[in-house]
Design a protein around this motif. Structure first.
Motif, PDB file in Angstrom:
ATOM      1  N   ARG A 365       0.683  -1.274   0.094  1.00 26.25           N
ATOM      2  CA  ARG A 365      -0.179  -0.148   0.074  1.00 26.25           C
ATOM      3  C   ARG A 365       0.725   1.350   0.092  1.00 26.25           C
ATOM      4  O   ARG A 365       0.640   2.115  -0.756  1.00 26.25           O
ATOM      5  CB  ARG A 365      -0.930   0.170   1.175  1.00 26.25           C
ATOM      6  N   LEU A 366       1.914   1.153   0.722  1.00 29.06           N
ATOM      7  CA  LEU A 366       2.586   2.550   1.051  1.00 29.06           C
ATOM      8  C   LEU A 366       3.471   2.558  -0.361  1.00 29.06           C
ATOM      9  O   LEU A 366       3.739   4.019  -0.915  1.00 29.06           O
ATOM     10  CB  LEU A 366       3.792   2.527   2.402  1.00 29.06           C
ATOM     11  N   ARG A 367       4.161   1.403  -0.910  1.00 25.43           N
ATOM     12  CA  ARG A 367       4.755   1.927  -2.142  1.00 25.43           C
ATOM     13  C   ARG A 367       3.682   2.222  -3.208  1.00 25.43           C
ATOM     14  O   ARG A 367       4.324   2.966  -4.153  1.00 25.43           O
ATOM     15  CB  ARG A 367       5.187   0.312  -2.657  1.00 25.43           C
ATOM     16  N   GLY A 368       2.613   1.820  -3.302  1.00 22.36           N
ATOM     17  CA  GLY A 368       1.747   2.395  -4.095  1.00 22.36           C
ATOM     18  C   GLY A 368       1.238   3.675  -4.016  1.00 22.36           C
ATOM     19  O   GLY A 368       1.330   4.402  -5.105  1.00 22.36           O
ATOM     20  N   GLN A 369       1.355   4.154  -2.719  1.00 24.47           N
ATOM     21  CA  GLN A 369       0.980   5.625  -2.409  1.00 24.47           C
ATOM     22  C   GLN A 369       2.175   6.374  -3.227  1.00 24.47           C
ATOM     23  O   GLN A 369       1.928   7.434  -3.725  1.00 24.47           O
ATOM     24  CB  GLN A 369       0.699   5.843  -1.150  1.00 24.47           C
ATOM     25  N   LEU A 370       3.504   5.860  -2.797  1.00 24.36           N
ATOM     26  CA  LEU A 370       4.452   6.740  -3.180  1.00 24.36           C
ATOM     27  C   LEU A 370       4.561   6.431  -4.816  1.00 24.36           C
ATOM     28  O   LEU A 370       4.980   7.814  -5.246  1.00 24.36           O
ATOM     29  CB  LEU A 370       5.872   5.921  -2.618  1.00 24.36           C
ATOM     30  N   ALA A 371       4.369   5.593  -5.488  1.00 20.70           N
ATOM     31  CA  ALA A 371       4.422   5.587  -6.757  1.00 20.70           C
ATOM     32  C   ALA A 371       3.413   6.574  -7.504  1.00 20.70           C
ATOM     33  O   ALA A 371       3.679   7.207  -8.469  1.00 20.70           O
ATOM     34  CB  ALA A 371       4.143   4.227  -7.363  1.00 20.70           C
ATOM     35  N   ALA A 372       2.345   6.610  -6.785  1.00 16.25           N
ATOM     36  CA  ALA A 372       1.016   7.595  -7.311  1.00 16.25           C
ATOM     37  C   ALA A 372       1.485   8.897  -7.199  1.00 16.25           C
ATOM     38  O   ALA A 372       1.298   9.950  -8.117  1.00 16.25           O
ATOM     39  CB  ALA A 372      -0.292   7.218  -6.604  1.00 16.25           C
TER      40      ALA A 372
END
Length: 491
Positions: A365-372
Motif C-alpha cells: 500500500r505504501l509503495r503504491g501511494q508513493l508511486a502514485a
C-alpha cells in the motif's frame, strides 16, 4: 558516561527495533522522472527577439491604453460583479482553511472528556447482594494531551504542501481576473468593429441605391436598358441583409458584455458605441522570458503546484517510518459513591508515555501511494513545462500578428488612397462630361470596401494587443503569496 537505567531499557529497545525495521522499508527505488525546465533553455525565436526589449511589463490597468472611459467602467464592473471572481475568492478561503487544518498537525493537542453515569442495578441474584436494588454512579473526567514527534517532517511537509496549494489557488484567482479583463476588452473591440462595419455597409447601401436611381433615369431617358436596372437592384437585398445581421451582432455582443459583467441582458442596453484609440507601440519586456514565470499567474500557479507535489512525495516517504506520539492524561474516575465523590484527590489517576506505530506488512500500500504521488509530481512538472512553452508560443503568435497587421494596414492605406484617387478622377471626368455617373458610384463603392478592410485590420490589431497583454500576464502584481516558487527540484 551516562548509563541507561533498567527502567529505560525496554523503551530504548523498542525505538531501536523500530528504526531497524524502518531502515529496511522498501520504497522500490521509486523516484520522479520529470525535470522542471528553466525558462532560459527555451529558444524564444526571431519574432520575440526582434520585437524590441524596452516596452516594460504592462501597467496594472492595461486596458486604459485604449483611452475609452466606457471600457474602463465595464472592466471595473466585471471584476467587481462577475461570479467567477466570487468563485475564485471562495476557493482561496477554502485553501486557507485547509492550510490552517494542516498546520494543526504540527501543534500539541489537548482534549477534555467527561462522563457522568447513574446506574440502577437489577434485582437479578447473579449481581450479588451488594448491588441488588442499588443506585450507583460511574463518573470520569480526563484531560488528555498529545504531541506527534515529527521526526521525518511528515507534518511539516503536509503544512508546506497546503501552503503551496494556497499560493497556487491565489494565482488561479488572478489568472481568472486577467482572463475576465481580456475577455471584456476583446468583446468590446468586436462591438466597435460591428459599429464600424454597420456605418460602412449603410454607406454602401446608399451608393448602391444611387446606382439604381441612375439606372432608372437612364432607362426613362431612353439611353438605358431594363437589364441595367435589374443588375443594379441585384445587390440591394444582400446589403440590407448584411445591415440586419450587423444589428443582430451588436445586440448579441451587448448581451455578452452584460454576462461578463455578471448582470442581466438589460445591463447591455445602456452600452453605447465604443470610442477606442490605441497608440501603444509593439515591444516586449527586456526580462522576457525569465520573469514570465512570476508575472503570468497561470504559470505561477503551475510552479506552486509542482512544489506542492514535491512536498507530497516527502509525506509519502515519511509514511514508511515510525510514527511516534507522546501522550499524557490526568483526571478523576470513580464508580459508586455520590454524584461528586469522584472529584476527591484519591480518585485522580494519571497516564503518560509514548505510542509508536510502524508499518511492517501492508501489502504494498505504501509503495503504491508513493508511486502514485511521484507520478503526480511528474504530471505537474510536465504541465508546467508545457504551459511555459505555450506561453512563449502565444507571445510569439501575437507579436507576429501585430507586426503583420501593421504591414497590412500600410498596404490597406495605399489601397484606400488608390481608391480615393479613382473616385476623384471619375468625379472630375463626370463633371467634364467624359463619363457617366455610374463610374463614379462604382469607384465610391470600391473605396467603401477598402475602408471596411481597414476597419477589420484595426479591430484585429486592437484584439491582438489585448491578447498579447494577457499572454504577458497582464498588469497583475505578484505578492509574496503569489510569486512563482523558486528552487523547486525533484525530491
Amino acid at each position: 558516561m551516562i548509563r541507561p537505567s533498567l527502567h529505560s531499557l525496554p523503551a530504548l529497545c523498542v525505538i531501536a527495533l523500530s528504526l531497524t525495521i524502518a531502515g529496511c522499508a522498501d520504497q522500490g527505488g521509486i523516484k520522479p522522472e520529470a525535470q522542471v525546465r528553466s525558462s532560459a533553455t527555451f529558444d524564444v525565436g526571431q519574432a520575440i527577439s526582434q520585437a524590441g526589449a524596452e516596452a516594460g511589463w504592462p501597467q496594472r490597468a492595461w486596458w486604459q491604453a485604449y483611452r475609452d472611459a466606457q471600457l474602463d467602467s465595464l472592466v471595473s464592473r466585471a471584476v467587481a460583479s462577475n461570479p467567477s471572481m466570487a468563485i475564485a475568492a471562495a476557493r482561496v478561503r477554502q485553501a486557507q482553511g485547509m492550510a490552517v487544518s494542516a498546520h494543526a498537525g504540527e501543534l500539541p493537542s489537548a482534549q477534555l472528556d467527561a462522563s457522568i453515569g447513574r446506574k440502577d442495578w437489577s434485582d437479578n441474584v447473579y449481581y450479588g447482594a451488594a448491588f441488588r436494588d442499588k443506585l450507583t454512579w460511574n463518573n470520569t473526567a480526563t484531560l488528555s494531551l498529545s504531541y506527534n514527534v515529527d521526526l521525518w517532517d511528515r507534518n511539516k511537509n503536509t503544512t508546506l504542501r497546503a501552503e503551496d496549494e494556497l499560493r497556487a489557488v491565489a494565482a488561479d484567482g488572478r489568472a481568472a481576473q486577467l482572463e475576465l479583463e481580456s475577455n471584456v476588452v476583446r468583446t468590446y473591440v468586436q462591438l466597435a468593429l460591428q459599429y464600424g462595419l454597420l456605418d460602412n455597409t449603410e454607406a454602401m447601401l446608399r451608393e448602391e441605391q444611387k446606382i439604381v436611381d441612375l439606372a432608372h433615369r437612364r432607362f426613362n431617358g431612353g439611353i438605358g436598358t431594363q437589364l441595367e436596372i435589374t443588375q443594379a437592384e441585384g445587390s440591394l437585398p444582400e446589403t440590407r441583409r448584411q445591415i440586419e445581421a450587423l444589428h443582430e451582432n451588436i445586440a448579441l455582443i451587448r448581451n455578452q458584455l452584460a454576462a461578463l459583467l455578471g448582470e442581466g441582458p438589460g445591463a447591455g442596453d445602456g452600452i453605447t458605441r465604443p470610442q477606442l484609440v490605441l497608440d501603444a507601440p509593439i515591444g516586449l519586456p527586456s526580462a522576457l522570458p525569465a520573469e514570465l514565470v512570476g508575472r503570468r499567474p497561470d504559470i505561477s500557479a503551475a510552479r506552486w503546484r509542482v512544489q506542492a507535489a514535491g512536498r507530497g512525495i516527502a509525506v509519502a516517504k515519511a509514511a514508511f517510518y515510525p510514527n511516534i506520539n507522546l501522550m499524557a492524561g490526568i483526571g478523576p474516575a470513580a464508580a459508586g459513591g455520590g454524584l461528586f465523590s469522584f472529584l476527591s484527590a484519591p480518585n485522580v489517576q494519571t497516564s503518560y508515555g509514548p505510542a509508536i506505530s510502524l508499518p511492517i506488512f501492508e501489502g504494498g500500500r505504501l509503495r503504491g501511494q508513493l508511486a502514485a504521488t511521484t507520478a503526480g509530481y511528474d504530471l505537474e512538472v510536465e504541465h508546467y513545462n508545457q504551459l511555459l512553452a505555450q506561453a512563449l508560443k502565444g507571445i510569439s503568435d501575437q507579436v507576429v500578428t501585430l507586426q503583420s497587421v501593421q504591414r497590412q494596414q500600410r498596404q490597406a492605406s495605399e489601397s484606400i488612397a488608390a481608391a480615393q484617387k479613382s473616385v476623384d478622377i471619375s468625379t472630375r471626368a463626370y463633371q467634364r462630361g467624359l463619363t457617366d455617373y455610374l463610374n463614379v458610384l462604382h469607384a465610391q463603392t470600391q473605396w467603401l470596401r477598402q475602408q471596411q478592410i481597414a476597419q477589420q485590420l484595426q479591430a484585429q490589431r486592437l484584439a491582438a494587443y489585448a491578447t498579447l497583454t494577457a499572454a504577458l500576464g497582464g498588469g497583475l502584481e505578484s505578492g509574496p503569496a503569489a510569486g512563482a516558487a523558486t528552487g523547486t527540484d525533484a525530491p
